[in-house]
Design an enzyme around this catalytic site. Sequence first.
Site, PDB file in Angstrom:
ATOM      1  N   TYR A  27      32.978  57.777 102.711  1.00  0.00           N
ATOM      2  CA  TYR A  27      32.811  57.239 104.064  1.00  0.00           C
ATOM      3  C   TYR A  27      34.110  57.302 104.873  1.00  0.00           C
ATOM      4  O   TYR A  27      34.513  56.319 105.484  1.00  0.00           O
ATOM      5  CB  TYR A  27      32.279  55.795 104.018  1.00  0.00           C
ATOM      6  N   ASP A  41      25.062  50.239  98.445  1.00  0.00           N
ATOM      7  CA  ASP A  41      25.062  51.174  99.560  1.00  0.00           C
ATOM      8  C   ASP A  41      23.786  52.005  99.650  1.00  0.00           C
ATOM      9  O   ASP A  41      23.129  52.048 100.689  1.00  0.00           O
ATOM     10  CB  ASP A  41      26.269  52.100  99.448  1.00  0.00           C
ATOM     11  N   ASP A  57      23.493  54.358  94.691  1.00  0.00           N
ATOM     12  CA  ASP A  57      24.642  53.966  93.890  1.00  0.00           C
ATOM     13  C   ASP A  57      24.870  52.465  94.041  1.00  0.00           C
ATOM     14  O   ASP A  57      24.193  51.780  94.795  1.00  0.00           O
ATOM     15  CB  ASP A  57      25.878  54.764  94.301  1.00  0.00           C
ATOM     16  N   GLU A 112      17.217  60.859  99.948  1.00  0.00           N
ATOM     17  CA  GLU A 112      17.918  59.626  99.585  1.00  0.00           C
ATOM     18  C   GLU A 112      17.515  58.512 100.544  1.00  0.00           C
ATOM     19  O   GLU A 112      17.009  58.753 101.645  1.00  0.00           O
ATOM     20  CB  GLU A 112      19.435  59.832  99.631  1.00  0.00           C
TER      21      GLU A 112
END
Length: 480
Positions: free
Chosen positions: A248, A96, A99, A459
């Site tokens: 999510y 994803d 991670d 990120e």
Amino acid sequence: MAGMLVKTFLLGAATLALLHAGEGGRVVDLRDVPNPCEPTGMAPYDYKQTLCMAYVFYEAQRSGKLPEDQRLTWRGDSALGDGSDVGLDLTGGYFDAGDFVKFLLPQGFTATMIAWGLVDFPQGHEAAGQSEYGRKTLKWVTDFLLKCHTGPYEFYGQVGDGHIDHKFWGRPEEMTMERPSFKIDYDHPGTELVGEAAAALAAASIVFKEDDPAYSEEVLAAAKELYNFGDERRDYYHNSIPEVLDFYKSWSGYGDELAWGALWLYRATNDEFYLERAKDHWVEFNLEEMPREFSWDYKMLGVYALFTMLDEDPVYKDTLVEALNHFQKDFPYTPGGLDFIQFWGSNRHAANVAYVALVASKLGIDADANREWAASQIDYMLGSTGRSFVVGYGPEAPERVDRCLGFLRSCPDLPEVCDPDWAMKQPGPNPQTVWGALAGGPDKDGNFVDDREDYVHNEVAIDYNAGYTPSLAGLIELTP
């Protein structure tokens, strides 16, 4: 390291390289590699080179058994046991973000957007020499979606547990933690999940129709079955997979995914049944209400664009125009000109809307204004204010993106152990370059610090590149 073959040897007179036999035994060159994408001379921003780099980023995120033509050779085979807990092969797909969980809702959205760019901006892809790389990027995830579709009313929506996963700081090739598989089924449905998967596979069927008709038919058949599952057995998918709640959960509900899936199926089949179902969803779920973003969660803006392409009723075009005006005029801008739609990953939100603006431009809707606005957003990400947000491209490009596959964020070369405290705080650049990754983006005041600990702004993730990547193809095709 137990169970691993590590070799050292000299290259030339003094260059030290490391080779590592990963989980599947494939020998991996652990050195950083040069940018696989050559500059093309396109100015002031090299959309062709950065489109190539955007697809290289997805190679960094690959899970499973890697192909021989893998360009980022410091990545190795990983997560080869995925699905073994339920007696299935659920290997493949994309990790994803930083991670190692495979979340199928953002993964499906990523696939749909990549497919959309290949379908509607083929000339941009061809001009950049990226058509084949785009198809490979798409197929890596559609193959995985097919594996996850294990029955007419069964679909695996997550592999790995986010809470377990986030306690591991290391290389994906060395994971040892439990990776459970989570599914939805007839009695425990998840409409958003299969609605998005249906959209992705239907869109992919268009991409592969000429070059691989058998595969096109296979993914289309799966798309039809998944859409039927989602429409017939309705529920929020977090009720069936509660492990996704902290990561999510879909706040928009599932009406947008049903319409999104139905429209892509209509586009793929020309079967009026799917268009009528999309119109039913439009009314049932009041989809013309202005969305707050276009993302893995909120699909309404994409629905407006598809309806405008596929149906002559002016209500859809009018809603698309209103929505684009809403995003372009009603949200604040950073001092440098980024449309600040959401604070978390601000770049990806602007890039997603930019892509729909490019689709509208190609449709002749405020063509110049929409193209120029989209270019202003992508150019911001490429460095128009004096700093780039794309790893490996432009001025002051980020070097310390957060949570990016352990090794490539800040772990040292093997055979050194990746100590979490050292890896997070070491001041230097990440040892391996994740070429083409779009960093999250600035805050509302335009501030950005290249800091690994700032996961809100620094990120990278597969859905962060989802609208950015096809936007580059659109700009190549539409730039005079």
